[in-house]
Enzyme design. Structure first.
Site, PDB file in Angstrom:
ATOM      1  N   CYS A 165      35.203  40.744  50.022  1.00 30.03           N
ATOM      2  CA  CYS A 165      36.027  39.611  50.418  1.00 30.03           C
ATOM      3  C   CYS A 165      36.762  39.185  49.159  1.00 30.03           C
ATOM      4  CB  CYS A 165      35.194  38.453  50.953  1.00 30.03           C
ATOM      5  SG  CYS A 165      36.223  36.996  51.263  1.00 30.03           S
ATOM      6  N   CYS A 213      36.893  35.056  48.813  1.00 31.49           N
ATOM      7  CA  CYS A 213      35.696  34.245  48.549  1.00 31.49           C
ATOM      8  C   CYS A 213      34.468  35.109  48.740  1.00 31.49           C
ATOM      9  CB  CYS A 213      35.681  32.990  49.411  1.00 31.49           C
ATOM     10  SG  CYS A 213      36.141  33.252  51.131  1.00 31.49           S
ATOM     11  N   SER A 214      33.733  34.926  49.807  1.00 26.43           N
ATOM     12  CA  SER A 214      32.497  35.696  49.956  1.00 26.43           C
ATOM     13  C   SER A 214      32.161  35.929  51.421  1.00 26.43           C
ATOM     14  CB  SER A 214      31.344  34.953  49.273  1.00 26.43           C
ATOM     15  OG  SER A 214      31.231  33.652  49.818  1.00 26.43           O
ATOM     16  N   CYS A 215      33.179  36.101  52.264  1.00 26.97           N
ATOM     17  CA  CYS A 215      32.917  36.351  53.683  1.00 26.97           C
ATOM     18  C   CYS A 215      32.082  37.624  53.832  1.00 26.97           C
ATOM     19  CB  CYS A 215      34.222  36.483  54.455  1.00 26.97           C
ATOM     20  SG  CYS A 215      35.210  34.977  54.380  1.00 26.97           S
TER      21      CYS A 215
HETATM   22 FE    FE Z   1      35.344  35.018  52.011  1.00 29.11          FE
END
Ligand code: FE
Length: 235
Positions: A133, A136-138
């Site tokens: 991602c 961000c951190s999906c």
């Molecule tokens: Fe994300």
């Protein structure tokens, strides 16, 4: 040893909530490569936060315990491993996964209530998929549990799209030059699950035994499952 070897395998997937832990150390991190003082400081902070939230009536200790139990033991890569093993043994399921993964994974017990839209990516000879991602951190939380800390690091997120072969190589996965690498950028709308190639030498194994072979990292696409056959030829 490369200076980027902090992409060590075996991070425990806890949400450490920080992106700055010693990324430029030049020693070889192992799976315990986190700074213990940092971890202790975070534990103290978490306990203090919990105490305040409980004190203010926002949370009860029972709710906290339930949350921890759920995310540490009940929701994790073992769920994704069931999807992968089923896809290996059941061609019809594999086709349903390809057509509508969000619906198909519910057949192996994934809670639909929390599921984001999911797509699966089949690794095969000559094609390797890896997920990130960049924003961000999906991450497919309901299928894989908590993301590993390296997945959230700015370095992984920026480099995997620019130089995926180099990053994968540093993580221990060397791909043939004629293997096509496809990098998939997750978002709040869509999450990806990699179905790794079934290891050679596993023809005699049942679905439950196959589940045990599937690792979290193979389902992110940063690891290839090793053959279990001593006569096999892992690449
Ligand atoms: Fe994300």
């Amino acid at each position: 040893m490369s200076e980027h070897n902090h992409h060590s395998h075996g991070h425990d997937g806890h949400d450490h909530g920080h992106d700055d832990h010693g990324h430029d150390h030049d020693h070889d991190h192992d799976e315990h490569g986190h700074d213990p003082e940092m971890a202790r400081a975070q534990a103290i902070r978490a306990e203090a936060l919990e105490a305040i939230l409980v004190d203010k009536g926002v949370l009860t200790p029972t709710e906290v315990d339930h949350y921890l139990e759920t995310w540490n033991h009940r929701i994790g890569p073992m769920i994704g491993a069931r999807v992968v093993a089923r896809a290996w043994v059941d061609d019809d399921f594999r086709q349903r996964l390809a057509a509508d993964a969000t619906a198909a994974v519910q057949e192996v017990g994934v809670n639909p209530g929390r599921l984001e839209r999911l797509e699966v990516l089949f690794n095969e000879p000559g094609v390797h998929n890896v997920v990130c991602c960049t924003l961000c951190s999906c991450y497919p939380w309901t299928i894989l549990g908590l993301p590993p800390s390296w997945y959230k690091s700015p370095e992984y997120r920026s480099r995997i799209v620019r130089e995926p072969r180099a990053v994968l190589s540093e993580m221990g996965l060397d791909l043939d030059t004629d293997t096509r690498v496809q990098v998939w950028d997750s978002s709040s709308e869509i999450r990806y699950l990699v179905i790794p190639e079934r290891p050679a030498g596993t023809d005699g194994l049942g679905e439950e035994e196959l589940v045990a072979l599937v690792t979290r990292d193979s389902m992110i696409g940063v690891e290839r499952l090793a053959t279990t056959s001593p006569a096999g030829n892992p690449r």
